[in-house]
Design a protein around this motif. Structure first.
Motif, PDB file in Angstrom:
ATOM      1  N   LEU A 107       3.577   9.219   1.681  1.00 43.69           N
ATOM      2  CA  LEU A 107       4.495   9.334   2.803  1.00 43.69           C
ATOM      3  C   LEU A 107       5.316   8.055   2.956  1.00 43.69           C
ATOM      4  CD1 LEU A 107       2.099  10.930   5.475  1.00 43.69           C
ATOM      5  CD2 LEU A 107       3.630  12.098   3.869  1.00 43.69           C
ATOM      6  N   PRO A 108       6.464   8.139   3.627  1.00 44.60           N
ATOM      7  CA  PRO A 108       7.237   6.918   3.896  1.00 44.60           C
ATOM      8  C   PRO A 108       6.458   5.949   4.778  1.00 44.60           C
ATOM      9  CG  PRO A 108       8.563   8.888   4.304  1.00 44.60           C
ATOM     10  CD  PRO A 108       7.152   9.354   4.114  1.00 44.60           C
ATOM     11  N   LEU A 109       6.687   4.664   4.580  1.00 45.57           N
ATOM     12  CA  LEU A 109       6.057   3.648   5.422  1.00 45.57           C
ATOM     13  C   LEU A 109       6.344   3.931   6.888  1.00 45.57           C
ATOM     14  CD1 LEU A 109       4.614   0.876   5.761  1.00 45.57           C
ATOM     15  CD2 LEU A 109       6.873  -0.196   5.456  1.00 45.57           C
ATOM     16  N   GLU A 151      11.430   0.024   9.201  1.00 47.49           N
ATOM     17  CA  GLU A 151      12.788   0.235   8.710  1.00 47.49           C
ATOM     18  C   GLU A 151      13.114  -0.655   7.510  1.00 47.49           C
ATOM     19  OE1 GLU A 151      14.969   2.427   9.519  1.00 47.49           O
ATOM     20  OE2 GLU A 151      13.974   3.306  11.267  1.00 47.49           O
ATOM     21  N   GLY A 152      12.696  -1.900   7.555  1.00 52.09           N
ATOM     22  CA  GLY A 152      13.116  -2.865   6.550  1.00 52.09           C
ATOM     23  C   GLY A 152      12.079  -3.245   5.526  1.00 52.09           C
ATOM     24  N   GLY A 153      10.852  -2.719   5.642  1.00 48.14           N
ATOM     25  CA  GLY A 153       9.818  -3.090   4.697  1.00 48.14           C
ATOM     26  C   GLY A 153       9.516  -4.581   4.767  1.00 48.14           C
ATOM     27  N   LEU A 156       0.834  -1.205   0.000  1.00 50.57           N
ATOM     28  CA  LEU A 156       0.000   0.000   0.000  1.00 50.57           C
ATOM     29  C   LEU A 156       0.865   1.249   0.000  1.00 50.57           C
ATOM     30  CD1 LEU A 156      -2.974  -0.435   2.514  1.00 50.57           C
ATOM     31  CD2 LEU A 156      -3.116   0.404   0.170  1.00 50.57           C
ATOM     32  N   SER A 157       1.853   1.260   0.883  1.00 53.16           N
ATOM     33  CA  SER A 157       2.704   2.437   1.016  1.00 53.16           C
ATOM     34  C   SER A 157       3.563   2.652  -0.224  1.00 53.16           C
ATOM     35  CB  SER A 157       3.589   2.281   2.258  1.00 53.16           C
ATOM     36  OG  SER A 157       4.445   3.393   2.414  1.00 53.16           O
ATOM     37  N   ALA A 158       4.203   1.605  -0.700  1.00 54.89           N
ATOM     38  CA  ALA A 158       5.139   1.738  -1.812  1.00 54.89           C
ATOM     39  C   ALA A 158       4.447   2.078  -3.126  1.00 54.89           C
ATOM     40  CB  ALA A 158       5.946   0.450  -1.966  1.00 54.89           C
TER      41      ALA A 158
END
Length: 573
Positions: free
Chosen positions: A149-151, A220-222, A142-144
């Motif tokens: 905004l950043p995750l 931090e790591g997705g 969803l975020s990417a």
């Protein structure tokens, strides 16, 4: 405190056509945003992210992850869900399928006891009952793909609430009490839910520092921050310690699927809804297109209910035979969602008599629990999200692998683990929904959009096999002119082919309507009067969350189910 509107008043509204003045020009986008979810902290988290410049998809990450913290009874990082998305810039709709998948070791034989019967304890409790989680992958996707905004930013509200804590509410404490014997089996779960040996109680501040650290690693790591690395190792170790068999390859190999939604018309509405492995969209298309052949708004309550129930009966029968994971099963979706097919089903309905379910052909044949959760979002650009997420039963499998704070799902019970044997919610299944490595279990989750020239609506609900019929009644409510909060409060009834009876909430039907339905041949399972073969209707069920944009007045509305005292809907200008 929110109050449930009286059923007879709402039924009256359902029968009253609306007379609009000459319609003004329709707005092209809302002036603000609306969010409705099952917990006020999650709704506020979404609003906070919108205020920081995020869009509906960033807000969805915030709401979803916060629900994973504050509604462990309903959903979490150890579960999965369906995210129905509308991108206003392109006009495109897509569903993110984050349903859990079966581990390689989870064969049907693994769930049978020495006598060949379904091992119910193994299917709903502990490591064997858990599928590979999909929710964290959905948040990353969803975020990417859709967020601004950043995750890391979108996950901050959930991280903060997990670390600082929130007050335990009555439903959460009551749910734990009902599952305590299972949850206290596992060291990782005991560390989270016991306070100096005492179970959580209403009013306690519930802090989850390990879950906060897991969320930080995800931020931090997705994807790798959950499915590989430290979190991945802790999950694998916890499952192994509890006797299960996950592999690092299948955990790291999880993939979100992009599905084309089911789209059909009903009474001038464009309905966009969930495709398989959800059973909801196909069933909703069948039911509404059956009903489109009658003017049900002009009918008395008994005859309207009779026809709605008969449409439910037929849709759930087809659900049983034909539906499963589309990556593994050939589904005749085009036929099942066509108006011609619906017309044929409609022709089998007698306007005055119930059709016994055993008269509908029944050769070999399949629920999210009431504790699933749903949220709905529309932002100022017109983007929208309808998301339903779950861990299945109350507190899922009951298993938290040590060091993660992640409560694993028990979705394996949603497979047909033994052909013809009902699952925890009384729904049967056969080969179409049998487990296979990597396969996704059938679901009832039905996030749905409705739109016409005047309105845009997002709605959905938890509720087990009742999810689909609650969404159906919500669609009918909007079609009759109700607004969001009225739709969220509508009284509910349900039929799922087998068992052959109508389930209903308290006060859904008056005495005369009950008498007429019984005279037509319907059996009714009312609270306090459990019919043979029924589950015993609870006094209320579901937790419908909906938002509505009236394009004529450019006004947003939110509706949060009054049955849930911690739910919340917010609208901004």
């Amino acid at each position: 405190m929110k109050l449930i509107a009286r059923p007879l008043l709402l039924l009256g509204l359902l029968l009253t056509p609306l007379a609009w003045a000459d319609a003004p020009a329709r707005a092209t986008h809302p002036d603000g945003a609306a969010i409705a979810s099952g917990h006020a902290l999650a709704t506020q988290a979404g609003m906070d992210i919108l205020a920081q410049g995020g869009n509906a998809f960033d807000a969805a990450v915030a709401v979803s992850s916060t629900l994973a913290v504050v509604e462990p009874i309903s959903s979490g990082l150890g579960g999965g869900g369906f995210f129905l998305l509308h991108d206003a810039a392109t006009g495109k709709d897509v569903m993110l399928d984050a349903r859990e998948t079966a581990p390689q070791a989870a064969t049907p034989q693994a769930f049978l006891d020495k006598d060949g019967n379904l091992d119910r304890d193994r299917s709903i409790n502990g490591a064997w009952s858990a599928g590979i989680p999909g929710l964290p992958a959905a948040l990353v996707e969803l975020s990417a793909r859709h967020g601004k905004l950043p995750l890391k930013t979108a996950l901050q509200p959930a991280i903060r609430i997990a670390r600082e804590g929130f007050p335990v509410y009555a439903r959460m404490a009551k749910g734990y009490a009902s599952r305590a014997d299972v949850m206290q089996r596992y060291p990782g779960t005991r560390e989270v839910y016991l306070r100096n040996g005492r179970p959580i109680a209403e009013g306690d501040v519930f802090r989850q520092p390990e879950l906060a650290r897991t969320l930080e690693r995800l931020a931090e790591g997705g994807f790798d921050g959950f499915y590989r690395g430290q979190t991945g190792r802790l999950l694998l170790a916890g499952v192994k310690q509890a006797g299960g068999r996950w592999t690092a390859e299948e955990l790291a190999g999880y993939q979100v699927k992009l599905r084309e939604p089911i789209v059909f018309d009903y009474n001038g509405w464009k309905i966009t809804t969930a495709p398989p492995p959800s059973s909801g969209g196909i069933a909703l298309a069948a039911m509404l297109q059956i009903l489109e052949g009658w003017d049900i708004k002009a009918m008395d309550p008994a005859h309207r209910t009779h026809l709605v129930v008969e449409s439910m009966r037929r849709a759930y029968r087809d659900r049983t035979f034909f539906l499963g994971d589309p990556d593994f099963v050939q589904i005749p979706q085009k036929v099942l969602t066509s108006k011609d097919y619906a017309q044929g089903l409609r022709a089998t309905i007698h306007p005055e008599k119930a059709t016994p379910s055993d008269l509908l052909s029944g050769n070999p044949t399949p629920l999210e629990d009431d504790e699933t959760t749903h949220f709905s979002i529309i932002d100022a650009a017109g983007n929208r999200v309808g998301a339903t997420q779950t861990v299945n039963l109350l507190y899922g499998s009951g298993l938290i692998p040590k060091g993660t704070g992640v409560l694993l799902n028990n979705e394996m019970d949603d497979f047909a683990l033994k052909p013809g044997t009902p699952n925890a919610f009384g729904v049967m299944g056969y080969e179409a929904n049998a487990p296979r490595p990597g396969k996704r279990m059938l679901s009832s989750m039905t996030p749905t959009f409705m739109e016409n020239d005047d309105k845009v609506v997002v709605l959905g609900t938890p509720g087990g096999s009742r999810i689909i019929t609650m969404v159906l009644l919500g669609v009918l409510g909007y079609d009759a002119g109700l607004q969001a909060q009225q739709v969220a409060a509508l009284p509910r009834y349900h039929h799922q082919w087998l068992p052959d009876l109508i389930e209903a909430e308290t006060d859904t039907f008056d005495a005369d309507t009950i008498k007429q339905l019984q005279a037509m041949g319907h059996r009714i399972d009312l609270p306090g009067e459990v019919a043979a073969g029924g589950r015993g209707s609870s006094h209320v069920w579901g937790n419908l969350q909906t938002v509505e944009w009236d394009r004529r007045s450019n006004t947003l509305y939110g509706g949060s189910d009054p049955r849930n005292p911690v739910g919340s809907a917010q609208v901004t200008d």
